[in-house]
Scaffold this motif. Structure first.
Motif, PDB file in Angstrom:
ATOM      1  N   VAL A   1       0.900  -1.409   0.027  1.00  0.00           N
ATOM      2  CA  VAL A   1       0.154   0.002  -0.016  1.00  0.00           C
ATOM      3  C   VAL A   1       1.026   1.331  -0.053  1.00  0.00           C
ATOM      4  O   VAL A   1       0.719   2.212  -0.734  1.00  0.00           O
ATOM      5  N   MET A   2       2.025   1.312   0.779  1.00  0.00           N
ATOM      6  CA  MET A   2       2.877   2.245   0.677  1.00  0.00           C
ATOM      7  C   MET A   2       3.669   2.499  -0.445  1.00  0.00           C
ATOM      8  O   MET A   2       3.778   3.624  -0.895  1.00  0.00           O
ATOM      9  N   ALA A   3       3.737   1.489  -1.241  1.00  0.00           N
ATOM     10  CA  ALA A   3       4.569   1.601  -2.522  1.00  0.00           C
ATOM     11  C   ALA A   3       3.585   1.861  -3.798  1.00  0.00           C
ATOM     12  O   ALA A   3       4.035   2.521  -4.469  1.00  0.00           O
ATOM     13  N   GLU A   4       2.487   1.066  -3.755  1.00  0.00           N
ATOM     14  CA  GLU A   4       1.674   1.225  -4.836  1.00  0.00           C
ATOM     15  C   GLU A   4       0.461   2.384  -4.837  1.00  0.00           C
ATOM     16  O   GLU A   4      -0.062   2.377  -5.760  1.00  0.00           O
ATOM     17  N   ARG A   5       0.138   2.583  -3.788  1.00  0.00           N
ATOM     18  CA  ARG A   5      -1.011   3.589  -3.525  1.00  0.00           C
ATOM     19  C   ARG A   5      -2.308   3.137  -4.141  1.00  0.00           C
ATOM     20  O   ARG A   5      -2.851   4.071  -4.723  1.00  0.00           O
ATOM     21  N   PRO A   6      -2.887   1.741  -3.726  1.00  0.00           N
ATOM     22  CA  PRO A   6      -3.845   1.351  -4.462  1.00  0.00           C
ATOM     23  C   PRO A   6      -5.207   2.026  -3.910  1.00  0.00           C
ATOM     24  O   PRO A   6      -5.171   2.650  -2.692  1.00  0.00           O
ATOM     25  N   GLU A   7      -6.334   2.417  -4.734  1.00  0.00           N
ATOM     26  CA  GLU A   7      -7.472   2.940  -4.242  1.00  0.00           C
ATOM     27  C   GLU A   7      -8.377   1.936  -3.514  1.00  0.00           C
ATOM     28  O   GLU A   7      -8.988   2.254  -2.380  1.00  0.00           O
ATOM     29  N   THR A   8      -8.241   0.610  -3.981  1.00  0.00           N
ATOM     30  CA  THR A   8      -8.988  -0.543  -3.500  1.00  0.00           C
ATOM     31  C   THR A   8      -8.054  -1.689  -3.055  1.00  0.00           C
ATOM     32  O   THR A   8      -7.410  -2.129  -3.874  1.00  0.00           O
ATOM     33  N   VAL A   9      -8.512  -2.290  -2.026  1.00  0.00           N
ATOM     34  CA  VAL A   9      -7.688  -3.276  -1.492  1.00  0.00           C
ATOM     35  C   VAL A   9      -8.827  -4.525  -1.317  1.00  0.00           C
ATOM     36  O   VAL A   9      -9.787  -4.205  -0.613  1.00  0.00           O
ATOM     37  N   VAL A  10      -8.518  -5.469  -2.024  1.00  0.00           N
ATOM     38  CA  VAL A  10      -9.518  -6.715  -1.609  1.00  0.00           C
ATOM     39  C   VAL A  10      -8.761  -8.083  -0.901  1.00  0.00           C
ATOM     40  O   VAL A  10      -7.854  -8.346  -1.391  1.00  0.00           O
ATOM     41  N   VAL A  11      -9.359  -8.356   0.282  1.00  0.00           N
ATOM     42  CA  VAL A  11      -8.768  -9.291   0.908  1.00  0.00           C
ATOM     43  C   VAL A  11      -9.722 -10.367   0.890  1.00  0.00           C
ATOM     44  O   VAL A  11     -10.778 -10.588   1.334  1.00  0.00           O
ATOM     45  N   VAL A  12      -9.292 -11.651   0.285  1.00  0.00           N
ATOM     46  CA  VAL A  12      -9.849 -12.770   0.244  1.00  0.00           C
ATOM     47  C   VAL A  12      -9.417 -13.671   1.441  1.00  0.00           C
ATOM     48  O   VAL A  12      -8.438 -14.574   1.404  1.00  0.00           O
ATOM     49  N   SER A  13     -10.315 -13.701   2.271  1.00  0.00           N
ATOM     50  CA  SER A  13     -10.087 -14.743   3.564  1.00  0.00           C
ATOM     51  C   SER A  13     -11.433 -14.559   4.442  1.00  0.00           C
ATOM     52  O   SER A  13     -12.169 -13.639   4.510  1.00  0.00           O
ATOM     53  N   SER A  14     -11.663 -15.767   5.301  1.00  0.00           N
ATOM     54  CA  SER A  14     -12.765 -15.634   6.112  1.00  0.00           C
ATOM     55  C   SER A  14     -12.156 -15.612   7.438  1.00  0.00           C
ATOM     56  O   SER A  14     -12.944 -15.806   8.436  1.00  0.00           O
ATOM     57  N   ASP A  15     -10.990 -15.313   7.522  1.00  0.00           N
ATOM     58  CA  ASP A  15     -10.294 -15.169   8.846  1.00  0.00           C
ATOM     59  C   ASP A  15     -10.672 -13.951   9.753  1.00  0.00           C
ATOM     60  O   ASP A  15     -10.312 -12.842   9.101  1.00  0.00           O
ATOM     61  N   SER A  16     -10.956 -13.945  10.713  1.00  0.00           N
ATOM     62  CA  SER A  16     -11.227 -12.772  11.372  1.00  0.00           C
ATOM     63  C   SER A  16     -10.037 -11.992  12.010  1.00  0.00           C
ATOM     64  O   SER A  16     -10.176 -10.833  12.668  1.00  0.00           O
ATOM     65  N   ASP A  17      -9.118 -12.734  12.155  1.00  0.00           N
ATOM     66  CA  ASP A  17      -7.728 -12.073  12.235  1.00  0.00           C
ATOM     67  C   ASP A  17      -7.425 -10.778  11.577  1.00  0.00           C
ATOM     68  O   ASP A  17      -6.273  -9.962  12.215  1.00  0.00           O
ATOM     69  N   PHE A  18      -7.949 -10.645  10.428  1.00  0.00           N
ATOM     70  CA  PHE A  18      -7.464  -9.493   9.644  1.00  0.00           C
ATOM     71  C   PHE A  18      -8.105  -8.224   9.928  1.00  0.00           C
ATOM     72  O   PHE A  18      -7.783  -7.254   9.115  1.00  0.00           O
ATOM     73  N   ALA A  19      -9.071  -8.212  10.960  1.00  0.00           N
ATOM     74  CA  ALA A  19      -9.757  -6.711  11.342  1.00  0.00           C
ATOM     75  C   ALA A  19      -8.744  -5.850  11.596  1.00  0.00           C
ATOM     76  O   ALA A  19      -8.907  -4.637  10.995  1.00  0.00           O
ATOM     77  N   PRO A  20      -7.612  -5.831  12.362  1.00  0.00           N
ATOM     78  CA  PRO A  20      -6.713  -4.767  12.606  1.00  0.00           C
ATOM     79  C   PRO A  20      -5.959  -4.302  11.306  1.00  0.00           C
ATOM     80  O   PRO A  20      -5.788  -3.123  10.896  1.00  0.00           O
TER      81      PRO A  20
END
Length: 240
Positions: A84-103
């Motif tokens: 994110v720091m290097a590419e500066r995307p407008e949208t990030v899509v996270v594919v996972s059912s894991d609740s650990d990615f909330a932070p």
């Protein structure tokens, strides 16, 4: 669909099935048009198992050799911030059912990204879904059973007539087939927003510049279902 936006797709490949990964790529492409970064985070065993899939979808596997319950999740989170720091995307899509990615989701949003989540149906808790700006559950489609090998034993005599072979399925109307060729995600049971279909239909020369995708689908009510009925904004293929 906005092809001017930079889109980043990060997949927790140890958490969702291969067919959900394939569906997720199709869904993100249908919505955004272009996926600039495609990475899957997994163990070496998963990377070898899904190698053919990753190649076909142009996904870069990021192999985690460390041991530990959350080591792959941590590797994905660290890489996400760096990207994110290097590419500066407008949208990030996270594919996972894991609740650990909330932070991670909260931190990406603080960096100015819109964060979408895609999970495997039945695996994601409702509380986890609320963290994302948008969340989609995709069903796990079981693999088809392999065809049985031919019986090489001597043929047995049977009484009576042989059972007639089933007639071949009728061919689809040419225009219906061209629509499905332009949007194969409809064959997978996806429901698509109508405003995202017009561009693909024009590219396939099924619509004029001012043509209406709604009218085109309404020509084939036996094959396409529009919803809601009065002012439709979604379309789904009626499997035959």
């Amino acid at each position: 669909m906005n092809n001017n936006q930079r889109v980043m797709l990060l997949i927790d490949a140890d958490n969702v099935s291969a067919d959900v990964i394939e569906q997720a790529v199709e869904r993100v492409r249908a919505e955004h048009g272009v996926i600039h970064v495609r990475r899957a985070y997994c163990t070496a065993e998963s990377a070898l198992k899904h190698l053919k899939l990753f190649k076909s979808l142009s996904i870069r596997p990021i192999v985690n050799l460390s041991t530990g319950k959350n080591s792959t999740d941590i590797a994905m989170a660290v890489d996400a911030i760096d990207l994110v720091m290097a590419e500066r995307p407008e949208t990030v899509v996270v594919v996972s059912s894991d609740s650990d990615f909330a932070p991670l989701v909260l931190r990406l949003r603080e960096k100015g990204c819109r964060v979408q989540g895609i999970g495997q149906e039945g695996k994601t808790g409702e509380d986890s879904k609320q963290v994302y700006d948008d969340f989609i559950d995709l069903p796990h489609r079981k693999a088809r059973a392999p065809a049985k090998a031919a019986d090489k034993s001597p043929a047995k005599r049977t009484s009576g007539r042989r059972k007639a072979a089933a007639p071949p399925a009728p061919a689809l109307p040419e225009e219906v087939q061209r629509i499905l060729d332009a949007m194969p995600e409809l064959l997978h049971g996806d429901t698509l927003p109508l405003n995202s279909t017009a561009e693909k239909l024009r590219a396939a020369k099924l619509l004029t510049k001012s043509g209406s995708s709604t009218k085109l689908f309404k020509k084939h009510p036996d094959y396409f279902e529009l919803a809601p009925e009065k002012q439709p904004n979604k379309v789904q293929y009626r499997a035959r």
